[in-house]
Design a protein around this motif. Structure first.
Motif, PDB file in Angstrom:
ATOM      1  N   ARG A 133     -21.045 -18.527   6.873  1.00 50.16           N
ATOM      2  CA  ARG A 133     -21.901 -19.121   5.848  1.00 50.16           C
ATOM      3  C   ARG A 133     -21.037 -19.409   4.628  1.00 50.16           C
ATOM      4  NH1 ARG A 133     -26.809 -14.670   5.702  1.00 50.16           N
ATOM      5  NH2 ARG A 133     -27.818 -15.283   7.654  1.00 50.16           N
ATOM      6  N   SER A 134     -21.497 -20.361   3.819  1.00 47.43           N
ATOM      7  CA  SER A 134     -20.777 -20.625   2.574  1.00 47.43           C
ATOM      8  C   SER A 134     -21.080 -19.530   1.564  1.00 47.43           C
ATOM      9  CB  SER A 134     -21.191 -21.981   1.999  1.00 47.43           C
ATOM     10  OG  SER A 134     -20.848 -22.993   2.926  1.00 47.43           O
ATOM     11  N   GLY A 135     -22.269 -18.975   1.654  1.00 46.29           N
ATOM     12  CA  GLY A 135     -22.655 -17.934   0.699  1.00 46.29           C
ATOM     13  C   GLY A 135     -22.878 -18.520  -0.693  1.00 46.29           C
ATOM     14  N   LEU A 136     -23.226 -17.641  -1.602  1.00 45.19           N
ATOM     15  CA  LEU A 136     -23.553 -18.115  -2.960  1.00 45.19           C
ATOM     16  C   LEU A 136     -22.325 -18.683  -3.661  1.00 45.19           C
ATOM     17  CD1 LEU A 136     -26.175 -16.653  -2.269  1.00 45.19           C
ATOM     18  CD2 LEU A 136     -26.179 -15.670  -4.553  1.00 45.19           C
ATOM     19  N   GLN A 137     -21.185 -18.028  -3.438  1.00 44.53           N
ATOM     20  CA  GLN A 137     -19.985 -18.499  -4.126  1.00 44.53           C
ATOM     21  C   GLN A 137     -19.537 -19.858  -3.585  1.00 44.53           C
ATOM     22  OE1 GLN A 137     -16.411 -16.159  -3.544  1.00 44.53           O
ATOM     23  NE2 GLN A 137     -15.275 -17.372  -5.063  1.00 44.53           N
ATOM     24  N   GLY A 138     -19.531 -19.990  -2.256  1.00 39.99           N
ATOM     25  CA  GLY A 138     -19.130 -21.265  -1.639  1.00 39.99           C
ATOM     26  C   GLY A 138     -20.069 -22.381  -2.072  1.00 39.99           C
ATOM     27  N   CYS A 139     -21.361 -22.057  -2.105  1.00 37.15           N
ATOM     28  CA  CYS A 139     -22.353 -23.052  -2.518  1.00 37.15           C
ATOM     29  C   CYS A 139     -22.060 -23.496  -3.960  1.00 37.15           C
ATOM     30  CB  CYS A 139     -23.747 -22.451  -2.396  1.00 37.15           C
ATOM     31  SG  CYS A 139     -25.031 -23.555  -2.983  1.00 37.15           S
ATOM     32  N   TYR A 140     -21.826 -22.533  -4.815  1.00 40.52           N
ATOM     33  CA  TYR A 140     -21.608 -22.820  -6.240  1.00 40.52           C
ATOM     34  C   TYR A 140     -20.355 -23.675  -6.431  1.00 40.52           C
ATOM     35  CZ  TYR A 140     -21.296 -22.026 -11.249  1.00 40.52           C
ATOM     36  OH  TYR A 140     -21.247 -22.202 -12.608  1.00 40.52           O
ATOM     37  N   GLU A 141     -19.294 -23.323  -5.717  1.00 37.43           N
ATOM     38  CA  GLU A 141     -18.021 -24.015  -5.958  1.00 37.43           C
ATOM     39  C   GLU A 141     -17.957 -25.390  -5.317  1.00 37.43           C
ATOM     40  OE1 GLU A 141     -14.561 -21.640  -5.453  1.00 37.43           O
ATOM     41  OE2 GLU A 141     -15.445 -19.963  -6.567  1.00 37.43           O
ATOM     42  N   PHE A 142     -18.615 -25.561  -4.189  1.00 31.62           N
ATOM     43  CA  PHE A 142     -18.474 -26.833  -3.475  1.00 31.62           C
ATOM     44  C   PHE A 142     -19.640 -27.790  -3.694  1.00 31.62           C
ATOM     45  CE2 PHE A 142     -15.239 -24.393  -1.537  1.00 31.62           C
ATOM     46  CZ  PHE A 142     -14.289 -25.308  -1.123  1.00 31.62           C
ATOM     47  N   PHE A 143     -20.848 -27.249  -3.967  1.00 35.98           N
ATOM     48  CA  PHE A 143     -22.025 -28.127  -4.005  1.00 35.98           C
ATOM     49  C   PHE A 143     -22.571 -28.321  -5.414  1.00 35.98           C
ATOM     50  CE2 PHE A 143     -21.324 -26.834   0.243  1.00 35.98           C
ATOM     51  CZ  PHE A 143     -21.608 -27.970   0.984  1.00 35.98           C
ATOM     52  N   ASN A 144     -21.933 -27.683  -6.363  1.00 36.09           N
ATOM     53  CA  ASN A 144     -22.160 -27.927  -7.796  1.00 36.09           C
ATOM     54  C   ASN A 144     -23.564 -27.676  -8.340  1.00 36.09           C
ATOM     55  OD1 ASN A 144     -19.441 -28.848  -7.846  1.00 36.09           O
ATOM     56  ND2 ASN A 144     -20.170 -30.787  -6.973  1.00 36.09           N
ATOM     57  N   PRO A 145     -24.286 -26.674  -7.836  1.00 39.79           N
ATOM     58  CA  PRO A 145     -25.554 -26.367  -8.521  1.00 39.79           C
ATOM     59  C   PRO A 145     -25.259 -25.701  -9.867  1.00 39.79           C
ATOM     60  CG  PRO A 145     -25.119 -24.729  -6.821  1.00 39.79           C
ATOM     61  CD  PRO A 145     -24.010 -25.745  -6.721  1.00 39.79           C
ATOM     62  N   ASP A 146     -26.228 -25.820 -10.790  1.00 43.84           N
ATOM     63  CA  ASP A 146     -26.084 -25.093 -12.055  1.00 43.84           C
ATOM     64  C   ASP A 146     -26.392 -23.619 -11.826  1.00 43.84           C
ATOM     65  OD1 ASP A 146     -25.680 -27.411 -13.914  1.00 43.84           O
ATOM     66  OD2 ASP A 146     -27.537 -28.008 -12.918  1.00 43.84           O
ATOM     67  N   ASN A 147     -27.385 -23.369 -10.978  1.00 46.92           N
ATOM     68  CA  ASN A 147     -27.752 -21.992 -10.655  1.00 46.92           C
ATOM     69  C   ASN A 147     -27.820 -21.840  -9.147  1.00 46.92           C
ATOM     70  OD1 ASN A 147     -28.170 -21.480 -13.386  1.00 46.92           O
ATOM     71  ND2 ASN A 147     -30.334 -22.086 -13.251  1.00 46.92           N
TER      72      ASN A 147
END
Ligand code: GLY
Ligand code: MN
Ligand code: MN
Length: 498
Positions: A133-147
């Motif tokens: 899984r990308s996990g929260l960190q992978g999601c944050y770094e690659f998919f650019n959500p604010d939260n």
């Protein structure tokens, strides 16, 4: 002894693994820095989100709920299909996820938008079974959500968002739905509907708003669709050429597998849909997908198939003779359908002010007048044609979904940037009502078209796929085929030999 060797695995450039291909982790799929999914940059995803919220009121949230894994039986799961609206707005490909676009103010600024993502957190013991899984960190770094938030906390998180906003946009699916179940983490919890009811907020459907954006393809979407179209065209050309090989493919099933292999070898991720591979009269069944018959001498073989690349579909139908040469009756029917395919494509430009429905009417009229010139069909009525010989529609929008954005009216005039299929067909039943020598012949010629501004601007995404009688016969007999690009291996993400 082996003459060739595999390449060495490159040293990872990021310290963690992700739940889907990225430039950093699967460079052969995403060779361009900045692309989040094949051919689509992270910036374009960001701009899609901004464009959507520009039309929405301040203090609104748009909730996009991703799909879950579906099971065929017991623990056997189907290939995962992400919700295409969530994918369109985020590029995110993992199940059990939610994206929320929160519009806080109406200042016309980029920071009017807060982009929230709720995704599964990393979990080594689950990942051993289900994959990384990308996990929260992978999601944050690659998919650019604010939260970014753990999906486990979805109920509380969404409740807070609902509380602090006035307008809610989301699609309630009919028949129970994944949406309801998704929030019903255990039986005692409220569903999202109850949640919304309890807050007494205005709820409106989201997908018609997104459809307005998905309806006009961006230049990069057209480039990806074009690549999917070219790869799929080339695969079908190869399948046609196989007919004239020393060991021609003998069954519908093997031909289907051959096409799937060629789509993927050419650079597609998968096939876009279960194909129709139909020998002889099997082609009279519009959605024939059993594909379990043999291919017989002197019959036509009919294929409706396409690959999918970066989520975008190709959709092609072709018909060719197993003997290598069309018989006269086969050619009569084929030429009529081909002629209508070409005439309809010529009409696909904005200055023509034509709707899908008008195109369909045109195709019926043209098939009708052409057919009436054939011996045995002189007295056929238009309604018999539509009821018995051409029971489907001229085409549909094409994009992330095979039948893309169905909420868009068929009466709406087509505009530049729409991508549609043009797929007239004729299917002559085995019924004494119809001339004997035409019975059992089924033909469809389907191409994928970008609607032009004017008649010089129409782009056929599947023009490499041969369709002239002479070219089909030449491809089979290994004579020269004149379709431009028919032999090109033009796919740049093709994994070539070392
Ligand atoms: N392959 C399904 C269709 O042509 O619409
Ligand atoms: Mn099709
Ligand atoms: Mn189609």
């Amino acid at each position: 002894m082996f003459k060739r060797f595999f390449r060495s695995r490159p040293t990872p450039v990021v310290p963690y693994k992700l739940g889907q291909p990225t430039f950093e982790t699967r460079n052969h799929i995403l060779p361009k820095a900045g692309d989040l999914t094949p051919g689509i940059t992270a910036l374009e995803y960001y701009e899609r989100r901004l464009k959507l919220i520009k039309e929405l009121p301040a203090k609104s949230i748009s909730i996009l709920v991703g799909n879950n894994v579906k099971y065929a039986s017991g623990s056997v799961f189907y290939d995962f299909q992400q919700s295409n609206n969530l994918f369109y707005m985020t590029g995110w490909l993992e199940p059990n996820s939610v994206a929320v676009l929160e519009k806080t103010a109406n200042n016309g600024e980029d920071d009017d938008l807060i982009f929230h993502m709720l995704v599964p957190e990393k979990n080594p013991s689950v990942e051993i079974w289900e994959g990384e899984r990308s996990g929260l960190q992978g999601c944050y770094e690659f998919f650019n959500p604010d939260n970014v938030e753990d999906i486990k906390n979805v109920r509380k998180y969404i409740s807070d968002l609902i509380k602090r906003n006035d307008y809610i946009y989301y699609d309630k699916k009919s028949g129970g739905s994944y949406f309801e179940n998704f929030f019903q983490m255990d039986e005692n919890e409220d569903t999202i509907t109850n949640l919304l009811k309890s807050f007494n907020k205005k709820v409106q459907p989201l997908s018609p708003l997104i459809a307005k954006h998905r309806e006009i393809k961006s230049p990069s979407e057209i480039a990806v669709l074009h690549k999917a179209g070219r790869i799929s065209s080339r695969a079908i050309n190869k399948a046609i050429a196989q007919t004239g090989s020393e060991h021609p493919i003998q069954s519908e099933k093997s031909l289907g597998a051959y096409l799937q292999y060629e789509f993927i070898k050419g650079g597609c991720d998968k096939q876009a849909y279960i194909p129709v591979v139909a020998g002889g009269e099997n082609s009279l069944i519009i959605h024939y997908t059993r594909n379990d018959d043999l291919l017989y001498k002197d019959e036509l073989v009919f294929v409706d198939a396409g690959g999918k690349l970066g989520g975008y579909c190709a959709d092609i139908s072709r018909t060719w003779p197993n003997s290598g040469t069309f018989t006269e009756p086969q050619k009569d029917i084929y030429e009529i359908v081909l002629n209508v395919n070409k005439s309809c494509i010529e009409k696909c430009h904005q200055s023509n002010e034509i709707s899908m429905h008008e195109l369909h009417d045109f195709s019926v009229n043209k098939l009708h007048s052409n057919l009436k010139n054939l011996p045995g069909f002189q007295s056929i009525s238009r309604s018999d044609l539509v009821r018995h010989l051409y029971p489907h529609y001229i085409g549909h929008h094409l994009g992330l979904d095979l039948h893309d954005i169905p909420s868009v009216s068929k009466f709406k005039k087509l505009v530049h940037g729409n991508v549609i299929t043009i797929e007239p067909g004729l299917y002559i039943p085995k019924d004494p009502k119809w001339p004997k020598h035409y019975q059992g012949i089924g033909v469809r010629v389907e191409d994928d078209i970008v609607v032009g501004k004017d008649n010089k601007d129409i782009l056929n995404l599947t023009s490499l796929c041969v369709k002239e009688v002479k070219d089909i016969e030449s491809l089979i007999s290994k004579a020269h085929c004149s379709t431009p690009g028919a032999y090109d291996e033009l796919v740049d993400i093709h994994i070539d030999e070392l």
